[in-house]
Motif scaffolding. Sequence first.
Motif: not given
Length: 176
Positions: A72-92
């Motif tokens: 789920i994580m790999a799918e979600l962060v694909t095509d996101k900026t590194v900053e967006e991916a980091e924010a998603l990880a922190e939220t999760f």
Amino acid sequence: MGLESIYQGALMEHNSYPTCKYPLDEATHVHEGVNPSCGDDIVLSLIVEDGVIVEAAFQGSGCAISQASADIMAELVTDKTVEEAEALAETFLAMIRGEELTEEQKASLGEAAELEGISRMPARVKCAQLGWRTLKQIIDEGEDAGSGNSDFEALDGEDPAQAAAEAAAVRAAGIE
């Protein structure tokens, strides 16, 4: 929340039919994450170009929760900026620690928000976190990430008796 309600929906779909579980030979960033308390092990690979994760994939083995959460994580962060991916990880990670999220934060997690109930299952929290913590490790290492590995230790305040009981229930149900 019982085991029967956790092991359905997105979790079972991503565990049974992962979309991002494959070798990524052209990866610019690779990191191994290991959960030594239960043996979950993943290798997360990213292709990052101009600050954007253009592809994310993983390989490894472990319980349904660790594998589905990583997918789920790999799918979600694909095509996101590194900053967006980091924010998603922190939220999760906040959600899995049991912190209250806004509706907007939950919506940003997409299918990952379905794993919220795991926050009440201490023995399974580390399983759900593995892929996300591995992603954070890659991001924290920055552009020179290359490859590395991490062992994720037990959570502070985890009740060993509760964790053991939940692990035994999972083994008895045959759904590891």
